[in-house]
Design a protein around this motif. Structure first.
Motif, PDB file in Angstrom:
ATOM      1  N   ASN A  32     -13.024   8.749  12.748  1.00  0.00           N
ATOM      2  CA  ASN A  32     -14.092   8.134  13.530  1.00  0.00           C
ATOM      3  C   ASN A  32     -14.162   8.749  14.919  1.00  0.00           C
ATOM      4  N   ALA A  33     -13.000   8.945  15.530  1.00  0.00           N
ATOM      5  CA  ALA A  33     -12.966   9.533  16.874  1.00  0.00           C
ATOM      6  C   ALA A  33     -13.517  10.956  16.868  1.00  0.00           C
ATOM      7  N   GLU A  34     -13.193  11.741  15.811  1.00  0.00           N
ATOM      8  CA  GLU A  34     -13.707  13.111  15.718  1.00  0.00           C
ATOM      9  C   GLU A  34     -15.221  13.108  15.532  1.00  0.00           C
ATOM     10  N   ARG A  35     -15.735  12.200  14.705  1.00  0.00           N
ATOM     11  CA  ARG A  35     -17.176  12.113  14.509  1.00  0.00           C
ATOM     12  C   ARG A  35     -17.896  11.761  15.799  1.00  0.00           C
ATOM     13  N   GLN A  36     -17.350  10.790  16.520  1.00  0.00           N
ATOM     14  CA  GLN A  36     -18.002  10.367  17.757  1.00  0.00           C
ATOM     15  C   GLN A  36     -17.977  11.484  18.799  1.00  0.00           C
ATOM     16  N   ALA A  37     -16.863  12.239  18.852  1.00  0.00           N
ATOM     17  CA  ALA A  37     -16.789  13.366  19.798  1.00  0.00           C
ATOM     18  C   ALA A  37     -17.828  14.424  19.461  1.00  0.00           C
ATOM     19  N   TRP A  38     -17.991  14.709  18.150  1.00  0.00           N
ATOM     20  CA  TRP A  38     -19.013  15.686  17.724  1.00  0.00           C
ATOM     21  C   TRP A  38     -20.410  15.200  18.080  1.00  0.00           C
TER      22      TRP A  38
ATOM     23  N   ALA B 299       0.828  -1.210   0.000  1.00  0.00           N
ATOM     24  CA  ALA B 299       0.000   0.000   0.000  1.00  0.00           C
ATOM     25  C   ALA B 299       0.857   1.254   0.000  1.00  0.00           C
ATOM     26  N   VAL B 300       0.469   2.202  -0.825  1.00  0.00           N
ATOM     27  CA  VAL B 300       1.202   3.474  -0.877  1.00  0.00           C
ATOM     28  C   VAL B 300       0.821   4.352   0.308  1.00  0.00           C
ATOM     29  N   PHE B 301      -0.444   4.306   0.717  1.00  0.00           N
ATOM     30  CA  PHE B 301      -0.930   5.178   1.796  1.00  0.00           C
ATOM     31  C   PHE B 301      -1.380   4.339   2.989  1.00  0.00           C
ATOM     32  N   ASP B 302      -0.965   4.742   4.148  1.00  0.00           N
ATOM     33  CA  ASP B 302      -1.413   4.084   5.379  1.00  0.00           C
ATOM     34  C   ASP B 302      -2.664   4.822   5.870  1.00  0.00           C
ATOM     35  N   ILE B 303      -3.828   4.364   5.412  1.00  0.00           N
ATOM     36  CA  ILE B 303      -5.053   5.118   5.687  1.00  0.00           C
ATOM     37  C   ILE B 303      -5.730   4.735   6.992  1.00  0.00           C
ATOM     38  N   GLN B 304      -5.392   3.580   7.568  1.00  0.00           N
ATOM     39  CA  GLN B 304      -6.124   3.126   8.737  1.00  0.00           C
ATOM     40  C   GLN B 304      -6.057   4.108   9.914  1.00  0.00           C
ATOM     41  N   PRO B 305      -4.873   4.670  10.236  1.00  0.00           N
ATOM     42  CA  PRO B 305      -4.853   5.648  11.339  1.00  0.00           C
ATOM     43  C   PRO B 305      -5.732   6.878  11.068  1.00  0.00           C
ATOM     44  N   ILE B 306      -5.815   7.281   9.793  1.00  0.00           N
ATOM     45  CA  ILE B 306      -6.645   8.440   9.447  1.00  0.00           C
ATOM     46  C   ILE B 306      -8.115   8.093   9.624  1.00  0.00           C
ATOM     47  N   VAL B 307      -8.513   6.898   9.156  1.00  0.00           N
ATOM     48  CA  VAL B 307      -9.901   6.452   9.322  1.00  0.00           C
ATOM     49  C   VAL B 307     -10.270   6.407  10.793  1.00  0.00           C
ATOM     50  N   ALA B 308      -9.368   5.866  11.617  1.00  0.00           N
ATOM     51  CA  ALA B 308      -9.636   5.774  13.056  1.00  0.00           C
ATOM     52  C   ALA B 308      -9.745   7.152  13.695  1.00  0.00           C
ATOM     53  N   SER B 309      -8.880   8.079  13.282  1.00  0.00           N
ATOM     54  CA  SER B 309      -8.920   9.433  13.842  1.00  0.00           C
ATOM     55  C   SER B 309     -10.192  10.171  13.431  1.00  0.00           C
TER      56      SER B 309
END
Length: 310
Positions: free
Chosen positions: A14-20, A2-12
């Motif tokens: 998700n955390a922002e959405r849940q906080a909102w 994989a060229v991009f490590d997207i999993q940490p971004i997806v998780a972050s």
């Protein structure tokens, strides 16, 4: 690899959405959309434009002998689509309440029935707007050209629909409807504005009409006119007070030329004319013509001349 490590971004994210959602007391139950879709509203508006003006804004291959069939079929489909969006708005409005689903359903059906019943009167008002544009613009060659081409008429079709949604207490759907027209025409009319018959916006770009504006019959505006608020009162907690009358009242037969700015709960009396680029924060008596004050004298940067003048 994989060229991009997207999993940490997806998780972050998700955390922002849940906080909102937590801060806004939003539902965290699994399910579909919580609020209406702008894309769905745009599709519904296109259907209603065809219902209101089938031979001009309806399908390309429509014939007059099948008008009623088209209107009936499209109306039934559009009302059911609207009902789905109304349900979402009502649930969104009542998201902090405990309300039985059958009560929401009954309210949604009643709202859509009321909207549907308003369509003949809406068509009558829009016909008056189209005639006002044709009669008020020497460049207009036909009422069909006005309906098909003029941004002011498109804005009014959206506004007449949005205002009815606003009246039946569906402000989110109403605002979506008006903002679709705003993005297409550059004309910003709040769905709460009350506008009489035979209304004409010539050219239109940059026109702003605020929520509590009241406009009478046979009023004409030109581009870049603002009917806005002068100030925004705050409550005891320092927050903006909502819903106060804060925009102008424009009586019948008023003409407002390009670039004029009218602010606050002022009244423009019947038959008055407001010239281009005028700034107004006071009432104007009926029949008055208001233009920019002429500049008196010549400016100077010579201190000696200023001393002599004193």
């Amino acid at each position: 690899m994989a060229v991009f490590d997207i999993q940490p971004i997806v998780a972050s994210l998700n955390a922002e959405r849940q906080a909102w959602r937590t801060s806004q007391r939003r539902s965290r139950e699994p399910g579909g959309r919580e609020f209406p879709s702008p894309q769905a509203i745009e599709h519904i508006l296109e259907a209603f434009k065809g219902i209101l003006f089938p031979m001009r804004l309806g399908p390309l291959d429509l014939r007059q002998e099948s008008e009623d069939f088209f209107v009936g079929h499209t109306l039934d489909s559009a009302l059911h689509a609207l009902l789905s969006q109304v349900r979402l708005e009502l649930r969104y409005q009542r998201r902090h309440e405990t309300l039985a689903e059958d009560a929401v359903e009954a309210q949604a059906i009643q709202a859509v029935q009321t909207f549907a019943a308003s369509l003949p009167a809406m068509r009558r008002l829009l016909d008056s707007d189209v005639l006002a544009a044709f009669q008020g613009d020497p460049a207009a060659r036909s009422v069909d050209e006005v309906l098909l081409c003029y941004p002011g008429v498109l804005a009014m079709i959206h506004h007449r629909i949005a205002h009815q949604l606003y009246k039946i207490e569906l402000p989110l759907l109403a605002r979506m409807s008006s903002e679709i027209a705003h993005s297409k025409t550059g004309i910003d009319i709040h769905p709460g504005a009350q506008i009489g018959s035979c209304f004409f916006i010539d050219h239109g770009t940059g026109v702003v009409i605020g929520e509590t504006t009241i406009i009478g019959d046979r009023v004409r505006l030109y581009q870049a006119v603002t009917l806005g608020a002068k100030r925004f009162p705050l409550d005891e907690n320092g927050k903006l007070e909502k819903g106060l009358p804060r925009h102008p009242i424009v009586e019948d037969d008023v003409v407002i030329y390009a670039g004029a700015t009218i602010l606050g709960r002022v009244t423009l009396g019947k038959g008055c004319t407001i010239g281009g680029n005028v700034w107004l924060i006071d009432d104007v008596p009926p029949g008055t013509h208001v233009t920019q004050a002429k500049f008196q004298g010549a400016a100077t940067c010579d201190p000696a001349a200023e001393d002599a003048a004193q």
